[in-house]
Design an enzyme around this catalytic site. Structure first.
Site, PDB file in Angstrom:
ATOM      1  N   SER A 130       0.827  -1.205   0.000  1.00 36.35           N
ATOM      2  CA  SER A 130       0.000   0.000   0.000  1.00 36.35           C
ATOM      3  C   SER A 130       0.857   1.249   0.000  1.00 36.35           C
ATOM      4  O   SER A 130       1.905   1.297   0.639  1.00 36.35           O
ATOM      5  CB  SER A 130      -0.925   0.020   1.222  1.00 36.35           C
ATOM      6  OG  SER A 130      -1.701   1.207   1.222  1.00 36.35           O
ATOM      7  N   LYS A 185      -4.393  -6.575   4.050  1.00 31.51           N
ATOM      8  CA  LYS A 185      -4.441  -5.508   3.051  1.00 31.51           C
ATOM      9  C   LYS A 185      -5.886  -5.213   2.645  1.00 31.51           C
ATOM     10  O   LYS A 185      -6.258  -4.047   2.416  1.00 31.51           O
ATOM     11  CB  LYS A 185      -3.622  -5.917   1.816  1.00 31.51           C
ATOM     12  CG  LYS A 185      -3.678  -4.921   0.648  1.00 31.51           C
ATOM     13  CD  LYS A 185      -3.257  -3.514   1.053  1.00 31.51           C
ATOM     14  CE  LYS A 185      -2.924  -2.605  -0.105  1.00 31.51           C
ATOM     15  NZ  LYS A 185      -3.890  -2.518  -1.186  1.00 31.51           N
ATOM     16  N   HIS A 188      -7.358  -3.164   5.328  1.00 30.08           N
ATOM     17  CA  HIS A 188      -6.784  -1.815   5.155  1.00 30.08           C
ATOM     18  C   HIS A 188      -7.591  -1.038   4.127  1.00 30.08           C
ATOM     19  O   HIS A 188      -7.971   0.117   4.346  1.00 30.08           O
ATOM     20  CB  HIS A 188      -5.320  -1.937   4.714  1.00 30.08           C
ATOM     21  CG  HIS A 188      -4.742  -0.685   4.114  1.00 30.08           C
ATOM     22  ND1 HIS A 188      -5.034  -0.252   2.823  1.00 30.08           N
ATOM     23  CD2 HIS A 188      -3.877   0.241   4.612  1.00 30.08           C
ATOM     24  CE1 HIS A 188      -4.405   0.870   2.572  1.00 30.08           C
ATOM     25  NE2 HIS A 188      -3.689   1.184   3.634  1.00 30.08           N
ATOM     26  N   ASN A 189      -7.870  -1.668   2.986  1.00 30.62           N
ATOM     27  CA  ASN A 189      -8.607  -0.977   1.928  1.00 30.62           C
ATOM     28  C   ASN A 189     -10.045  -0.691   2.339  1.00 30.62           C
ATOM     29  O   ASN A 189     -10.613   0.336   1.961  1.00 30.62           O
ATOM     30  CB  ASN A 189      -8.581  -1.808   0.646  1.00 30.62           C
ATOM     31  CG  ASN A 189      -7.245  -1.739  -0.059  1.00 30.62           C
ATOM     32  OD1 ASN A 189      -6.216  -1.457   0.555  1.00 30.62           O
ATOM     33  ND2 ASN A 189      -7.230  -2.008  -1.344  1.00 30.62           N
ATOM     34  N   GLU A 192      -9.919   2.228   4.448  1.00 33.55           N
ATOM     35  CA  GLU A 192      -9.648   3.343   3.529  1.00 33.55           C
ATOM     36  C   GLU A 192     -10.949   3.860   2.912  1.00 33.55           C
ATOM     37  O   GLU A 192     -11.166   5.082   2.825  1.00 33.55           O
ATOM     38  CB  GLU A 192      -8.684   2.866   2.451  1.00 33.55           C
ATOM     39  CG  GLU A 192      -8.368   3.854   1.348  1.00 33.55           C
ATOM     40  CD  GLU A 192      -7.538   3.202   0.248  1.00 33.55           C
ATOM     41  OE1 GLU A 192      -7.923   3.321  -0.931  1.00 33.55           O
ATOM     42  OE2 GLU A 192      -6.518   2.566   0.575  1.00 33.55           O
TER      43      GLU A 192
END
Length: 485
Positions: A130, A185, A188-189, A192
């Site tokens: 990222s 990940k 995380h997104n 986000e």
């Protein structure tokens, strides 16, 4: 042919090129391959000219130029392309060689690929990367998982190219087995998505609700970025609002069509949460907000027929902006709380033994959701690794308590003005639901038992005992099996 390269990279799109340049700048020799071979020559003789790069025109040439154990990193589109390149690589590799998938692959695919390659004697890593173009070049956040035997062979490279926090610690550490890295990940997104939606809602409240110009809002976001909301997304919002279109002289943001795109990782996060029985409403609302933005023509037509309140903001603008700051911070904490609950559930389900404090550290630099308060999240999990929810940590509990009045007033104002705030509003609903000792699910369970004999538990009996009532007097005593999805 003498093996010369420390690592090979397949895929010369934006992320691949910049990761290669990052690796080379740290002293590594990199072999490069791209399906469109002309891109290899263009890169090696262009941005990569004079660097320790080996341009390869075939997969066989790539494999022949790698030191043992061979390390090949795929920076290609998730899905079919990853499997195709793995199939092309296998004939040229030997047991102990390592394939790394650095794209945004769906974690079930990574679980499958780890297992399949292990059966062939090959090691597989699925790693989240990222930070976008700038992060890939200057230091991304890297979240590797997969076959742990591969980690010692890639650790020096990954940790040297990763972003570093203030004390020099790299934003890269081994996450866990098979799909753990890509799952982290993905979450995380998802966070986000929620963060971006919160910022957009604050922007709309200031723009549409308070009538502020882009220049005025730029000052606000610049101020916010100097405090607890200091983060990459607040920082770039500040910069975006300052950008002026050279042709029209108008703020660039005002000229951009209000239809958002998405690549699917937010949806994957929501689906994973549903599969694991974890509530992540902020991520889901952020996905829905993008879906609603996409039907622009329908919204334009609806705006001419569907009426809302005609109220205008009445109050002190400076005071409200301060309340909005606190509301964004409180909602942001709820978003991360939901993300970490999803990580906790997945850690148990897949036996990954995730280190939540280390994950916060990996997100502290390089990545899109990097923010000052991730240090507070790391501290919370360092003090209590089995913390059930971030909202229960003393620091975050104090922040939410202090912000609560402002948060509720912002939502009340938005409703009064008819301005949608799906992420900010659902964050408060999440908070109120989580702190609620008794929810109306008792009535819901009675309804289920009434129409489907789905049974229920009683407050005056031990948990795990299930009962059925013949609500109509004609239903009999037979009950459906008890299960939870």
């Amino acid at each position: 042919m003498q093996q010369q390269a420390d690592i090979g990279v397949v895929g010369l799109a934006v992320m691949g090129e910049n990761l290669i340049l990052n690796m080379e700048s740290k002293g590594y020799t990199v072999a490069c391959f791209n399906r469109t071979v002309s891109k290899v020559d263009g890169f090696v003789n262009g941005r990569g000219k004079g660097r320790r790069l080996i341009g390869c025109h075939t997969i066989a040439e790539l494999a022949a130029n790698l030191r043992a154990p061979r390390r090949v990193m795929l920076m290609v589109k998730a899905g079919k392309a990853v499997d195709e390149f793995i199939a092309m690589l296998i004939p040229h590799l030997t047991p102990g060689d390592i394939i790394i998938d650095g794209g945004n692959s769906h974690y079930p695919d990574t679980i499958r690929r780890t297992r399949e390659l292990q059966a062939k004697g090959l090691l597989f890593i699925g790693t989240g990367v990222s930070g976008g173009e700038e992060g890939a070049l200057r230091g991304p956040s890297i979240m590797p998982g997969g076959n742990a035997d591969a980690w010692p062979h890639v650790k020096p490279i990954f940790q040297s190219i990763a972003a570093k926090v203030a004390d020099g610690t790299p934003c890269c550490e081994w996450v866990g087995a098979d799909g753990a890295g890509h799952f982290v990940k993905m979450v995380h997104n998802g966070i986000e998505y929620g963060d971006m939606q919160l910022i957009c809602e604050a922007y709309q409240l200031m723009s549409q609700g308070l009538g502020m110009s882009a220049a005025e809002m730029q000052v606000v976001f610049a101020e916010w970025n100097r405090g607890v909301l200091d983060s990459y997304l607040i920082e770039i919002t500040r910069d975006i609002l300052a950008k002026v279109d050279p042709d029209t002289g108008r703020p660039m943001v005002d000229l951009i069509l209000d239809t958002a795109g998405q690549k699917g990782t937010g949806k994957w996060t929501s689906v994973a949460a549903l599969d694991l029985g974890v509530g992540t409403p902020q991520v889901t609302e952020a996905v829905y907000a993008r879906c609603l933005s996409a039907i622009k023509d329908e919204r334009v037509a609806a705006s001419k027929k569907l009426k809302g309140p005609r109220s205008t903001f009445r109050g002190d603008r400076k005071t409200f902006i301060g309340q909005l700051h606190d509301a964004v911070y409180a909602a942001k904490i709820c978003s991360y709380a939901q993300g970490y609950q999803l990580l906790r559930a997945a850690s148990v389900e897949y036996k990954w033994n995730l280190n939540f404090g280390e994950i916060a550290l990996m997100w502290r630099g390089g990545c899109i959701i990097r923010a000052r308060f991730l240090s507070d999240i790391k501290s919370a999990f360092d003090k209590q690794p089995d913390l059930a929810n971030l909202l229960l940590d003393p620091y975050f509990r104090k922040v939410i308590t202090k912000a609560q009045s402002a948060w509720r007033n912002v939502i009340k104002t938005a409703v009064k003005l008819g301005i949608p705030i799906p992420a900010m509003g659902t964050a408060l609903n999440y908070y109120d639901s989580y702190r609620c000792e008794r929810l109306p699910a008792n009535l819901l369970q009675a309804q289920r038992d009434y129409f489907g004999a789905h049974t229920y538990e009683r407050i005056d009996r031990p948990r795990g005992e299930f009962f059925h009532t013949d609500w109509t007097g004609t239903g009999g005593k037979t009950a459906a099996s008890t299960y939870s999805v």
